[in-house]
Design a protein around this motif. Structure first.
Motif, PDB file in Angstrom:
ATOM      1  N   ALA A  77     -36.805  34.045  10.207  1.00  0.00           N
ATOM      2  CA  ALA A  77     -36.609  32.765  10.897  1.00  0.00           C
ATOM      3  C   ALA A  77     -35.745  31.835  10.052  1.00  0.00           C
ATOM      4  O   ALA A  77     -34.763  31.258  10.541  1.00  0.00           O
ATOM      5  CB  ALA A  77     -37.960  32.111  11.194  1.00  0.00           C
ATOM      6  N   ASP A  78     -36.079  31.726   8.801  1.00  0.00           N
ATOM      7  CA  ASP A  78     -35.328  30.848   7.895  1.00  0.00           C
ATOM      8  C   ASP A  78     -33.890  31.328   7.721  1.00  0.00           C
ATOM      9  O   ASP A  78     -32.959  30.531   7.745  1.00  0.00           O
ATOM     10  CB  ASP A  78     -36.033  30.779   6.538  1.00  0.00           C
ATOM     11  CG  ASP A  78     -35.459  29.686   5.670  1.00  0.00           C
ATOM     12  OD1 ASP A  78     -35.479  28.511   6.102  1.00  0.00           O
ATOM     13  OD2 ASP A  78     -34.966  29.993   4.567  1.00  0.00           O
ATOM     14  N   ARG A  79     -33.703  32.628   7.592  1.00  0.00           N
ATOM     15  CA  ARG A  79     -32.356  33.187   7.391  1.00  0.00           C
ATOM     16  C   ARG A  79     -31.421  32.954   8.568  1.00  0.00           C
ATOM     17  O   ARG A  79     -30.214  32.934   8.396  1.00  0.00           O
ATOM     18  CB  ARG A  79     -32.431  34.697   7.149  1.00  0.00           C
ATOM     19  CG  ARG A  79     -32.993  35.062   5.813  1.00  0.00           C
ATOM     20  CD  ARG A  79     -31.917  35.582   4.887  1.00  0.00           C
ATOM     21  NE  ARG A  79     -32.483  35.876   3.590  1.00  0.00           N
ATOM     22  CZ  ARG A  79     -32.575  37.092   3.078  1.00  0.00           C
ATOM     23  NH1 ARG A  79     -32.100  38.125   3.738  1.00  0.00           N
ATOM     24  NH2 ARG A  79     -33.112  37.260   1.899  1.00  0.00           N
ATOM     25  N   VAL A  80     -31.983  32.840   9.777  1.00  0.00           N
ATOM     26  CA  VAL A  80     -31.132  32.650  10.949  1.00  0.00           C
ATOM     27  C   VAL A  80     -31.074  31.197  11.412  1.00  0.00           C
ATOM     28  O   VAL A  80     -30.537  30.900  12.467  1.00  0.00           O
ATOM     29  CB  VAL A  80     -31.525  33.588  12.125  1.00  0.00           C
ATOM     30  CG1 VAL A  80     -31.384  35.045  11.712  1.00  0.00           C
ATOM     31  CG2 VAL A  80     -32.908  33.289  12.662  1.00  0.00           C
ATOM     32  N   GLY A  81     -31.619  30.293  10.591  1.00  0.00           N
ATOM     33  CA  GLY A  81     -31.434  28.871  10.867  1.00  0.00           C
ATOM     34  C   GLY A  81     -32.598  28.152  11.516  1.00  0.00           C
ATOM     35  O   GLY A  81     -32.451  27.010  11.932  1.00  0.00           O
ATOM     36  N   TYR A  82     -33.749  28.797  11.609  1.00  0.00           N
ATOM     37  CA  TYR A  82     -34.930  28.122  12.166  1.00  0.00           C
ATOM     38  C   TYR A  82     -35.799  27.633  11.019  1.00  0.00           C
ATOM     39  O   TYR A  82     -36.328  28.425  10.263  1.00  0.00           O
ATOM     40  CB  TYR A  82     -35.740  29.073  13.058  1.00  0.00           C
ATOM     41  CG  TYR A  82     -35.121  29.289  14.407  1.00  0.00           C
ATOM     42  CD1 TYR A  82     -35.372  28.408  15.454  1.00  0.00           C
ATOM     43  CD2 TYR A  82     -34.275  30.360  14.645  1.00  0.00           C
ATOM     44  CE1 TYR A  82     -34.788  28.597  16.702  1.00  0.00           C
ATOM     45  CE2 TYR A  82     -33.691  30.559  15.886  1.00  0.00           C
ATOM     46  CZ  TYR A  82     -33.954  29.668  16.907  1.00  0.00           C
ATOM     47  OH  TYR A  82     -33.381  29.857  18.132  1.00  0.00           O
ATOM     48  N   ARG A  86     -42.838  28.425  14.111  1.00  0.00           N
ATOM     49  CA  ARG A  86     -43.433  28.555  15.446  1.00  0.00           C
ATOM     50  C   ARG A  86     -42.376  28.434  16.540  1.00  0.00           C
ATOM     51  O   ARG A  86     -42.438  29.125  17.541  1.00  0.00           O
ATOM     52  CB  ARG A  86     -44.538  27.510  15.650  1.00  0.00           C
ATOM     53  CG  ARG A  86     -45.833  27.896  14.923  1.00  0.00           C
ATOM     54  CD  ARG A  86     -46.934  26.922  15.258  1.00  0.00           C
ATOM     55  NE  ARG A  86     -46.531  25.570  14.895  1.00  0.00           N
ATOM     56  CZ  ARG A  86     -47.083  24.866  13.923  1.00  0.00           C
ATOM     57  NH1 ARG A  86     -48.078  25.360  13.241  1.00  0.00           N
ATOM     58  NH2 ARG A  86     -46.657  23.660  13.654  1.00  0.00           N
ATOM     59  N   HIS A  87     -41.428  27.551  16.336  1.00  0.00           N
ATOM     60  CA  HIS A  87     -40.339  27.393  17.304  1.00  0.00           C
ATOM     61  C   HIS A  87     -39.515  28.689  17.384  1.00  0.00           C
ATOM     62  O   HIS A  87     -39.123  29.115  18.466  1.00  0.00           O
ATOM     63  CB  HIS A  87     -39.453  26.202  16.930  1.00  0.00           C
ATOM     64  CG  HIS A  87     -38.319  25.973  17.866  1.00  0.00           C
ATOM     65  ND1 HIS A  87     -38.497  25.662  19.197  1.00  0.00           N
ATOM     66  CD2 HIS A  87     -36.981  26.040  17.673  1.00  0.00           C
ATOM     67  CE1 HIS A  87     -37.317  25.538  19.776  1.00  0.00           C
ATOM     68  NE2 HIS A  87     -36.381  25.767  18.880  1.00  0.00           N
ATOM     69  N   PHE A  88     -39.273  29.305  16.247  1.00  0.00           N
ATOM     70  CA  PHE A  88     -38.551  30.580  16.214  1.00  0.00           C
ATOM     71  C   PHE A  88     -39.289  31.643  17.025  1.00  0.00           C
ATOM     72  O   PHE A  88     -38.691  32.315  17.871  1.00  0.00           O
ATOM     73  CB  PHE A  88     -38.363  31.053  14.771  1.00  0.00           C
ATOM     74  CG  PHE A  88     -37.897  32.487  14.667  1.00  0.00           C
ATOM     75  CD1 PHE A  88     -36.620  32.845  15.060  1.00  0.00           C
ATOM     76  CD2 PHE A  88     -38.744  33.473  14.186  1.00  0.00           C
ATOM     77  CE1 PHE A  88     -36.185  34.171  14.975  1.00  0.00           C
ATOM     78  CE2 PHE A  88     -38.322  34.791  14.094  1.00  0.00           C
ATOM     79  CZ  PHE A  88     -37.042  35.137  14.495  1.00  0.00           C
ATOM     80  N   VAL A  89     -40.590  31.784  16.778  1.00  0.00           N
ATOM     81  CA  VAL A  89     -41.372  32.807  17.477  1.00  0.00           C
ATOM     82  C   VAL A  89     -41.361  32.546  18.980  1.00  0.00           C
ATOM     83  O   VAL A  89     -41.154  33.464  19.781  1.00  0.00           O
ATOM     84  CB  VAL A  89     -42.822  32.861  16.932  1.00  0.00           C
ATOM     85  CG1 VAL A  89     -43.697  33.784  17.785  1.00  0.00           C
ATOM     86  CG2 VAL A  89     -42.823  33.327  15.479  1.00  0.00           C
ATOM     87  N   LYS A  90     -41.522  31.291  19.378  1.00  0.00           N
ATOM     88  CA  LYS A  90     -41.522  30.915  20.798  1.00  0.00           C
ATOM     89  C   LYS A  90     -40.163  31.236  21.438  1.00  0.00           C
ATOM     90  O   LYS A  90     -40.103  31.844  22.509  1.00  0.00           O
ATOM     91  CB  LYS A  90     -41.838  29.420  20.914  1.00  0.00           C
ATOM     92  CG  LYS A  90     -41.896  28.895  22.320  1.00  0.00           C
ATOM     93  CD  LYS A  90     -42.310  27.415  22.284  1.00  0.00           C
ATOM     94  CE  LYS A  90     -42.348  26.793  23.648  1.00  0.00           C
ATOM     95  NZ  LYS A  90     -41.052  26.410  24.158  1.00  0.00           N
TER      96      LYS A  90
END
Length: 108
Positions: A77-82, A86-90
């Motif tokens: 998530a962090d590597r792709v800019g999130y 939780r927002h990434f998973v959603k």
């Protein structure tokens, strides 16, 4: 057609910096355009909004990382800019129909 080169510059910037959590305003500023005007031109030239385009790039890259690396989902998530896990998973689940962990285990 008049904006083709400008949009190409914007796309290059987006592809180079998507992982930094960039926004419409960042991109518009980089190419010296008013954000709302840039948003309209981007949509006309690319065929989707900048936010959808960014999400698509980030989810595509996340899928690659889930398939090819042992990184934890929060690291992906962090590597792709999130910055918000939780927002990434959603978002990932909305786009792919499964969570990132499910994708890694079953979907890849």
């Amino acid at each position: 057609m008049a904006h083709k080169r400008t949009i190409e510059t914007a796309l290059r910037y987006i592809h180079d910096n998507y992982h930094l959590g960039i926004s419409l305003h960042n991109v518009a500023e980089k190419i010296y355009m008013n954000p709302s005007y840039f948003s309209r031109v981007f949509h006309e030239e690319v065929g989707e909004t900048l936010s959808r385009y960014l999400i698509r790039i980030r989810i595509t890259k996340a899928k690659e990382l889930l398939e090819q690396t042992p990184l934890k989902v929060y690291e992906v998530a962090d590597r792709v800019g999130y910055r918000d896990f939780r927002h990434f998973v959603k978002t990932f689940k909305e786009w792919e129909g499964m969570t990132p962990a499910q994708y890694r285990n079953y979907g890849a």
